[in-house]
Design a protein around this motif. Sequence first.
Motif, PDB file in Angstrom:
ATOM      1  N   SER A 166      49.342  17.630  46.615  1.00  0.00           N
ATOM      2  CA  SER A 166      49.056  16.384  45.595  1.00  0.00           C
ATOM      3  C   SER A 166      47.764  15.484  44.985  1.00  0.00           C
ATOM      4  O   SER A 166      47.245  14.651  44.779  1.00  0.00           O
ATOM      5  CB  SER A 166      49.840  15.690  45.892  1.00  0.00           C
ATOM      6  OG  SER A 166      50.022  14.585  46.855  1.00  0.00           O
TER       7      SER A 166
ATOM      8  N   LYS B  21      57.433  14.786  45.095  1.00  0.00           N
ATOM      9  CA  LYS B  21      56.766  15.629  43.732  1.00  0.00           C
ATOM     10  C   LYS B  21      57.980  14.345  42.342  1.00  0.00           C
ATOM     11  O   LYS B  21      57.222  14.032  42.164  1.00  0.00           O
ATOM     12  CB  LYS B  21      56.846  16.561  43.752  1.00  0.00           C
ATOM     13  CG  LYS B  21      55.381  17.697  43.586  1.00  0.00           C
ATOM     14  CD  LYS B  21      56.039  19.221  43.592  1.00  0.00           C
ATOM     15  CE  LYS B  21      56.058  18.930  42.400  1.00  0.00           C
ATOM     16  NZ  LYS B  21      55.229  20.354  41.604  1.00  0.00           N
ATOM     17  N   GLU B  22      59.330  14.508  42.686  1.00  0.00           N
ATOM     18  CA  GLU B  22      59.600  14.407  41.218  1.00  0.00           C
ATOM     19  C   GLU B  22      60.449  12.336  41.912  1.00  0.00           C
ATOM     20  O   GLU B  22      60.859  12.119  41.275  1.00  0.00           O
ATOM     21  CB  GLU B  22      60.911  14.946  41.947  1.00  0.00           C
ATOM     22  CG  GLU B  22      61.110  16.107  41.856  1.00  0.00           C
ATOM     23  CD  GLU B  22      60.427  16.986  40.736  1.00  0.00           C
ATOM     24  OE1 GLU B  22      60.607  16.188  39.431  1.00  0.00           O
ATOM     25  OE2 GLU B  22      60.352  17.653  39.959  1.00  0.00           O
TER      26      GLU B  22
ATOM     27  N   LYS C 256      56.627   8.944  36.293  1.00  0.00           N
ATOM     28  CA  LYS C 256      57.479   9.085  35.633  1.00  0.00           C
ATOM     29  C   LYS C 256      57.176   8.049  34.891  1.00  0.00           C
ATOM     30  O   LYS C 256      57.694   7.889  32.993  1.00  0.00           O
ATOM     31  CB  LYS C 256      58.876   8.685  35.987  1.00  0.00           C
ATOM     32  CG  LYS C 256      59.324  10.017  36.440  1.00  0.00           C
ATOM     33  CD  LYS C 256      60.909   9.595  37.683  1.00  0.00           C
ATOM     34  CE  LYS C 256      60.878   9.167  39.107  1.00  0.00           C
ATOM     35  NZ  LYS C 256      60.715   9.295  40.020  1.00  0.00           N
TER      36      LYS C 256
ATOM     37  N   GLY D  94      45.206  10.967  38.234  1.00  0.00           N
ATOM     38  CA  GLY D  94      46.068  12.363  38.333  1.00  0.00           C
ATOM     39  C   GLY D  94      47.146  12.262  38.406  1.00  0.00           C
ATOM     40  O   GLY D  94      47.999  12.304  37.865  1.00  0.00           O
TER      41      GLY D  94
ATOM     42  N   TYR E  91      46.622  21.314  43.635  1.00  0.00           N
ATOM     43  CA  TYR E  91      48.224  20.311  43.406  1.00  0.00           C
ATOM     44  C   TYR E  91      49.488  21.421  43.368  1.00  0.00           C
ATOM     45  O   TYR E  91      49.341  22.330  43.233  1.00  0.00           O
ATOM     46  CB  TYR E  91      48.600  19.449  42.954  1.00  0.00           C
ATOM     47  CG  TYR E  91      48.297  19.405  41.169  1.00  0.00           C
ATOM     48  CD1 TYR E  91      47.436  20.119  40.430  1.00  0.00           C
ATOM     49  CD2 TYR E  91      49.584  20.340  40.780  1.00  0.00           C
ATOM     50  CE1 TYR E  91      46.954  20.179  40.007  1.00  0.00           C
ATOM     51  CE2 TYR E  91      49.343  19.759  39.197  1.00  0.00           C
ATOM     52  CZ  TYR E  91      48.023  20.335  38.442  1.00  0.00           C
ATOM     53  OH  TYR E  91      48.228  20.397  37.349  1.00  0.00           O
TER      54      TYR E  91
ATOM     55  N   VAL F  32      45.836  16.527  42.166  1.00  0.00           N
ATOM     56  CA  VAL F  32      45.570  16.230  40.652  1.00  0.00           C
ATOM     57  C   VAL F  32      44.760  15.862  40.224  1.00  0.00           C
ATOM     58  O   VAL F  32      44.021  14.797  40.694  1.00  0.00           O
ATOM     59  CB  VAL F  32      47.002  15.540  39.648  1.00  0.00           C
ATOM     60  CG1 VAL F  32      46.872  16.156  38.915  1.00  0.00           C
ATOM     61  CG2 VAL F  32      48.697  15.670  40.925  1.00  0.00           C
ATOM     62  N   PRO F  33      43.605  15.983  39.848  1.00  0.00           N
ATOM     63  CA  PRO F  33      44.021  18.139  39.541  1.00  0.00           C
ATOM     64  C   PRO F  33      43.157  18.707  39.796  1.00  0.00           C
ATOM     65  O   PRO F  33      42.821  19.559  39.314  1.00  0.00           O
ATOM     66  CB  PRO F  33      43.455  17.600  37.699  1.00  0.00           C
ATOM     67  CG  PRO F  33      42.025  16.968  37.373  1.00  0.00           C
ATOM     68  CD  PRO F  33      42.762  16.298  38.879  1.00  0.00           C
TER      69      PRO F  33
ATOM     70  N   SER G 117      49.102  10.394  35.725  1.00  0.00           N
ATOM     71  CA  SER G 117      49.610  10.856  34.697  1.00  0.00           C
ATOM     72  C   SER G 117      51.066  12.106  34.802  1.00  0.00           C
ATOM     73  O   SER G 117      50.902  12.843  34.402  1.00  0.00           O
ATOM     74  CB  SER G 117      47.788  12.342  34.489  1.00  0.00           C
ATOM     75  OG  SER G 117      47.983  13.510  35.529  1.00  0.00           O
ATOM     76  N   LYS G 118      50.554  11.962  36.494  1.00  0.00           N
ATOM     77  CA  LYS G 118      52.285  13.060  36.649  1.00  0.00           C
ATOM     78  C   LYS G 118      53.202  12.011  36.823  1.00  0.00           C
ATOM     79  O   LYS G 118      54.459  12.397  37.665  1.00  0.00           O
ATOM     80  CB  LYS G 118      51.895  13.070  37.971  1.00  0.00           C
ATOM     81  CG  LYS G 118      50.929  14.462  37.953  1.00  0.00           C
ATOM     82  CD  LYS G 118      51.847  16.421  37.160  1.00  0.00           C
ATOM     83  CE  LYS G 118      50.547  16.543  36.945  1.00  0.00           C
ATOM     84  NZ  LYS G 118      50.954  18.076  36.173  1.00  0.00           N
TER      85      LYS G 118
ATOM     86  N   ASN H 111      52.043  22.606  41.478  1.00  0.00           N
ATOM     87  CA  ASN H 111      53.241  23.177  40.223  1.00  0.00           C
ATOM     88  C   ASN H 111      54.599  22.992  40.080  1.00  0.00           C
ATOM     89  O   ASN H 111      54.761  23.208  41.392  1.00  0.00           O
ATOM     90  CB  ASN H 111      52.510  24.278  38.689  1.00  0.00           C
ATOM     91  CG  ASN H 111      52.584  25.365  39.790  1.00  0.00           C
ATOM     92  OD1 ASN H 111      53.463  26.009  40.430  1.00  0.00           O
ATOM     93  ND2 ASN H 111      52.410  26.685  39.210  1.00  0.00           N
ATOM     94  N   ASP H 112      54.892  23.449  39.226  1.00  0.00           N
ATOM     95  CA  ASP H 112      56.730  23.150  39.247  1.00  0.00           C
ATOM     96  C   ASP H 112      56.806  24.864  39.931  1.00  0.00           C
ATOM     97  O   ASP H 112      58.560  23.877  40.230  1.00  0.00           O
ATOM     98  CB  ASP H 112      56.934  23.087  38.052  1.00  0.00           C
ATOM     99  CG  ASP H 112      56.988  21.669  36.820  1.00  0.00           C
ATOM    100  OD1 ASP H 112      56.734  20.980  37.869  1.00  0.00           O
ATOM    101  OD2 ASP H 112      56.506  21.491  35.889  1.00  0.00           O
TER     102      ASP H 112
END
Lengths: 213, 219, 290
Positions: free
Chosen positions: C48, B184-185, C215, C209, C54, C50-51, C212-213, C56-57
Motif C-alpha cells: 500500500s 484496500k476497500e 473513498k 497517495g 502497491y 501508493v504510488p 488519492s485512493k 492494483n485491482d
Amino acid sequence: MVALAAWVIAFAVGSVVGVARTVPNRLVRTLATTYVELFRNIPLLVQMFLWYFVLPELMPVEVGRWMKRDMPNPEFSSAVLCLGFYTASRVAEQVRAGIESLSIGLSHAGYASGLTTSQVYRYVLLPISYRLIVPPMTSEFLTIFKNSSLALTIGLLELTAQSQQISEYTFNSFEAYTAATVIYVVIALSTTVLMHLLESRLRIPGFISKDER
Amino acid sequence: MFGEFDTQIVVKSLPFLWQGLQLSLLLTGLGILGGVAAGTLLALMRLSSFKVFSLFSATYVNLIRSVPLILVIFWFYFLVPLAIGRPVGSFYSALIAFIIFEAAYYSEIIRAGIQSVARGQVWAGQATGLGYWQIQRYIVLPQAFRNMVPILLTQAIILFQDTSLVFVVSLRDFMTASAIVAQKEGRLVEMYTFAAAVYFVICFAGSMLVKRLSKEIAR
Amino acid sequence: MSYVKTLAVMAVSGVALLATGQAAAAEFYGTLKKIRDAGVINVGHRESSVPFSYLNDQQQPEGYSIDLCMRIVDKASEVVGKKLEVKFVPVNPKTRIPLLANGTIDIECGSTTNNLTRQQQIDYAHVTFITGTKLLVKKSSNIKEVEDLNGKAVALAQGTTNERAVKAIAEKQGLDIKMLPVKDHAEGFLALETDRVDAYSTDHILLHGLVSKAKSPDEYDVVGRFLSYDPYAIMVPRDDSAFRLVANTTLSDLFRSGEINDIYAKWFDPLGVPQTDLLKATFEMQALPY
C-alpha cells in the motif's frame, strides 16, 4: 499480563458455560453448546480481528468511538476479551467432561437427600469435578499464554512482538528470538512444575486422574 | 460509515479469496502428511527401549509444545536463512514450521494410540517370529491408526485454523487475502465477518464428521 | 502450484547450468550468481505504498519503484545472459530489512528511506525520490502541526523512519501523544478513517497517495512542516557491489536519457506532484557517465 487477565475471564465464563452444558434445562444446554461450537470453530486470529476491527463498527457511533479511543488501552482490552472468550469455550469443555465423568449416582444421591439442582452442583458435583480437571486446566493455561503471542497482530506488544521490535532497530534477531523462546520455555516448565505440586495436593484419594495408567 | 452491509465486495473478491483458501487447504494437507509421518517416528522413538531415542523424543515434544507456533514460523522465516545462508521463503518456512510443530502434537496422539493396542498382541507377534518393524507395520500401527482417526481429524481441524497464522509472513492464504481486500476497500466488517463464517462452516462440518466417525468406530 | 513450478525451474536450470559448463558462472558472485543459478529473482514489494509500490485491482504489484525495478531486472537478465523469472514477495516496514539481509528477497522495490543506520545491514542503489514526514488528518479536526496532537492519538507504521521522527519530537517537546503501532500504510489510513486516531504520520508523498485512493478524498488533508528528511532508494544486499552496479547503471541510464521524466510523470502527475528542484538536481547528479 494478557494471559493472566484473559485466564480470569476464561475460567469464569468457561465454568458457567461448562455447567450450563450439563444442566437438565434443554434451552440452556443448546445455548451453551452453540457458544462452544461458535468459538471453537473460528481461528483465534480471525476472532482477534473481529473483536478489534469489527465490533466497534457495529456498535452505536458513540459507544464505538469510546471503544476505539477512550477505553483504556483498546488493543489490550480487545486482546484480553478475545483470548478470554475463546479459551472459555475450551475450559467449558473441560468442565463438562469433569462433571460428566462423575457417576450419575452422585447427583441422584444429592437429589434424593432433598437438595435443589443448584445445591447439587454447588455442594456435590463442582467441588469434585474441579479437583479432577486440574491437569487439563494446566495445559489450557499454557495454551492461553502461548496464544497471547497472537495479540501482536493487532498492535499489542506481547513477548514475541517485543522481540520483533528489537530486531528491526538493532537486527540482533538471533538474540531477540532466542531470548523470547527461552522465556516461553522457562515459563511453561515452571507452570508445569507448579501445577504438578497443586495437583498432588488436590488429588482426591480413590479417584484416579486420567493421566495415570 | 459502515451503515449497510455491502455483499457486493465479497462477491467481487471471491476469485482472489478462493485462491487463498486453496493455499490454506494445501498447507493443511501437506502439514498433516508431514506431521503424521514425523509424529509416528517420534512416537515410536518415545516408546522404543533405547534410552537415547526416547529421551530425544520426549525433549523435542516438550520443547515444541511450550513455544507458540507463531514463534516457530518466525524462526524459519527470519533466522534459519541467516544460519544456513540461503532463503527459506514464506511458503516453505510456514510449511516446515507446521510440520515441526504438528509432529510434536501428533506424536502424543499416536503414542496414546499405540499404547491403546493390547500388549498381548505384540507378544503374540513376537511369538510368531515377526521382527520389530513387522510387528509395528502389520499389527500395532494399523489398529492404532484406526483408533486414532477421530483425534487425528480434530487435530487437522485445529491445524486448518492455525494456517491463518501465515498472515504474519504475508503468505496469501485465505486469512491474508481477506485482510488485503478488507484494508484496500476499507470494508472490514464485511470481509472479516465473511472470513469468520467460512472458517466456521468448514470447521463445524469437520467436527460433525469427526463425531459421526467416532460413533462408527466405537460400534 | 507456482511453488512446484519454481522448484521445477530451479531443477531444470540447475541441469542446464551443468550442461553449459561452469566457466561463465565463475565470473559471478553474490546476488548475480544466485539469480543466475536459480533463473529467478525475488523482488520485494509493498502492498500500500501508493504510488511507489502497491497492489492494483488484480492484486498485482505496480508503481514507480516497481517500474524502476523491472528495468533493473531486465538489465540483470542481460548481464547474466538469461531471462530471469520475477517472483514477487510482499514485505512491510518491519520485515523488509530482515528479509533482504537473510536473502529471501534479492531487491526491495518499495518506499524505503536511505539512511546510514540501515546501511549497516543492507545497501542502497541511487536515490529515486525525496520526501519527509508529515501528518494526514481529517479536515474537520483542525490539526495543523504536530504540536496540535498533544493529548491526541496518532498511528505510526512500525519500523519506519517516521515512527522514530514523531517519537523523537514528542519526547523532545514533552508532548503527550498516544501512539498506535500499525503494520503498514493501509492499516494506518484505516485507523484514521475509522476514528481510531486523529492523525496518521508517514512520508508526505505516501499520504498524498493514500488520499488519492480514499473513498472520499475531500475529507482529508496533509498538514504540517516536514518532520524529517527522507530520500528514497531501492534496497539491495550489503557487500555486493557487482549487483549494486547493475542497479545503479540502470538508474544512471534512465536519469541521463531523461526517460526518468516519463516514468515519473506516469505515476506522479495523477497526484499533482511535480518534480522539485531538489529532485531534479538529484537525478542530474546521479546520471553518472560511462
